[in-house]
Motif scaffolding. Structure first.
Motif, PDB file in Angstrom:
ATOM      1  N   LYS A   1      28.797 -11.548   2.402  1.00  8.65           N
ATOM      2  CA  LYS A   1      27.738 -12.487   2.731  1.00  8.65           C
ATOM      3  C   LYS A   1      26.467 -11.808   3.242  1.00  8.65           C
ATOM      4  O   LYS A   1      25.559 -12.483   3.656  1.00  8.65           O
ATOM      5  N   ALA A   2      26.420 -10.517   3.224  1.00  9.13           N
ATOM      6  CA  ALA A   2      25.226  -9.822   3.695  1.00  9.13           C
ATOM      7  C   ALA A   2      24.091 -10.021   2.692  1.00  9.13           C
ATOM      8  O   ALA A   2      24.264  -9.845   1.494  1.00  9.13           O
ATOM      9  N   ILE A   3      22.934 -10.425   3.170  1.00  8.26           N
ATOM     10  CA  ILE A   3      21.765 -10.662   2.323  1.00  8.26           C
ATOM     11  C   ILE A   3      20.629  -9.784   2.834  1.00  8.26           C
ATOM     12  O   ILE A   3      20.373  -9.707   4.026  1.00  8.26           O
ATOM     13  N   SER A   4      19.952  -9.148   1.885  1.00  6.69           N
ATOM     14  CA  SER A   4      18.823  -8.297   2.240  1.00  6.69           C
ATOM     15  C   SER A   4      17.599  -8.787   1.490  1.00  6.69           C
ATOM     16  O   SER A   4      17.666  -9.109   0.308  1.00  6.69           O
ATOM     17  N   SER A   5      16.495  -8.838   2.173  1.00  3.49           N
ATOM     18  CA  SER A   5      15.254  -9.296   1.553  1.00  3.49           C
ATOM     19  C   SER A   5      14.129  -8.362   1.969  1.00  3.49           C
ATOM     20  O   SER A   5      13.993  -8.019   3.137  1.00  3.49           O
ATOM     21  N   THR A   6      13.315  -7.958   0.975  1.00  4.90           N
ATOM     22  CA  THR A   6      12.180  -7.081   1.249  1.00  4.90           C
ATOM     23  C   THR A   6      10.942  -7.685   0.614  1.00  4.90           C
ATOM     24  O   THR A   6      10.951  -8.047  -0.565  1.00  4.90           O
ATOM     25  N   GLN A   7       9.909  -7.796   1.378  1.00  7.49           N
ATOM     26  CA  GLN A   7       8.645  -8.296   0.852  1.00  7.49           C
ATOM     27  C   GLN A   7       7.607  -7.189   0.991  1.00  7.49           C
ATOM     28  O   GLN A   7       7.443  -6.621   2.065  1.00  7.49           O
ATOM     29  N   ILE A   8       6.924  -6.915  -0.113  1.00  5.50           N
ATOM     30  CA  ILE A   8       5.878  -5.906  -0.107  1.00  5.50           C
ATOM     31  C   ILE A   8       4.582  -6.578  -0.522  1.00  5.50           C
ATOM     32  O   ILE A   8       4.513  -7.227  -1.561  1.00  5.50           O
ATOM     33  N   LYS A   9       3.588  -6.412   0.296  1.00  8.40           N
ATOM     34  CA  LYS A   9       2.276  -6.967  -0.016  1.00  8.40           C
ATOM     35  C   LYS A   9       1.284  -5.822  -0.052  1.00  8.40           C
ATOM     36  O   LYS A   9       1.321  -4.928   0.785  1.00  8.40           O
ATOM     37  N   SER A  10       0.414  -5.848  -1.074  1.00  9.85           N
ATOM     38  CA  SER A  10      -0.621  -4.820  -1.136  1.00  9.85           C
ATOM     39  C   SER A  10      -1.889  -5.418  -1.715  1.00  9.85           C
ATOM     40  O   SER A  10      -1.848  -6.345  -2.514  1.00  9.85           O
ATOM     41  N   ASN A  11      -2.961  -4.878  -1.294  1.00  7.19           N
ATOM     42  CA  ASN A  11      -4.263  -5.267  -1.835  1.00  7.19           C
ATOM     43  C   ASN A  11      -4.858  -4.029  -2.470  1.00  7.19           C
ATOM     44  O   ASN A  11      -5.072  -3.022  -1.802  1.00  7.19           O
ATOM     45  N   GLY A  12      -5.058  -4.085  -3.762  1.00 17.89           N
ATOM     46  CA  GLY A  12      -5.628  -2.935  -4.462  1.00 17.89           C
ATOM     47  C   GLY A  12      -6.773  -3.371  -5.339  1.00 17.89           C
ATOM     48  O   GLY A  12      -6.792  -4.482  -5.848  1.00 17.89           O
ATOM     49  N   GLU A  13      -7.709  -2.481  -5.481  1.00 15.26           N
ATOM     50  CA  GLU A  13      -8.837  -2.755  -6.363  1.00 15.26           C
ATOM     51  C   GLU A  13      -8.630  -2.031  -7.684  1.00 15.26           C
ATOM     52  O   GLU A  13      -8.043  -0.952  -7.722  1.00 15.26           O
ATOM     53  N   ILE A  14      -9.108  -2.619  -8.741  1.00 14.86           N
ATOM     54  CA  ILE A  14      -9.038  -2.003 -10.058  1.00 14.86           C
ATOM     55  C   ILE A  14     -10.244  -1.086 -10.193  1.00 14.86           C
ATOM     56  O   ILE A  14     -11.374  -1.461  -9.897  1.00 14.86           O
TER      57      ILE A  14
END
Length: 168
Positions: free
Chosen positions: A34-47
């Motif tokens: 029942k172990a649950i792992s969650s990872t959220q990655i947020k990034s702001n990049g310019e082209i």
């Protein structure tokens, strides 16, 4: 009677041990499952903004009276505001015309002749963050004596600059 009590106690102890082991295995298996792992990655990049500008002169006409002409154009990595490209750019020049012995074409880059194979040049590079302008001159000569046709040649010569972002 004592033997029966001892046998019953051994059974009870064995039963209790087996039950405890089953319970331990049951609960340990469920907790892992029942172990649950969650990872959220947020990034702001310019082209990155690639800039490749081709500046050219007005078209030229080669006739039986004016048998030679020079067409000059520039390939540069900055725009009119002075902003320079943020990525390396590779490009090559393609010259499209009908093959004819009466017309000879010579291409010069910064006043040095460069070879044309299969109607195109080798690849050139415009570096990022470094202001660069390459000057090209196409020398076109028309020799009616070499022409196999009785009529004058009517054709256009197209110059295309193909570019892409360099890897890296």
């Amino acid at each position: 009677m004592k033997i029966k009590l001892i046998k019953n106690k051994k059974r009870e102890i064995t039963l209790i041990c087996v039950t405890i082991m089953v319970m331990i295995l049951f609960f340990s298996g469920c907790s892992i499952g029942k172990a649950i792992s969650s990872t959220q990655i947020k990034s702001n990049g310019e082209i990155a903004k690639p800039i490749l500008i081709v500046e050219n002169n007005p078209k030229i006409d080669i006739t039986s009276k004016q048998k030679e002409g020079n067409y000059i154009f520039y390939v540069k990595n900055y725009d009119e505001t002075g902003e320079i490209t943020q990525v390396d750019m590779k490009y090559y020049i393609q010259i499209l015309n009908k093959e004819d012995d009466a017309i000879s074409i010579k291409l010069l880059k910064n006043d040095k002749e460069i070879s044309i194979k299969n109607n195109q040049t080798e690849e050139f590079t415009l570096k990022k963050q470094q202001r660069q302008q390459d000057k090209y001159k196409i020398e076109i000569k028309y020799d009616k004596e070499k022409s196999t046709s009785i009529e004058d040649i009517m054709q256009k010569i197209e110059i295309k600059v193909h570019s892409e972002q360099a890897k890296g």
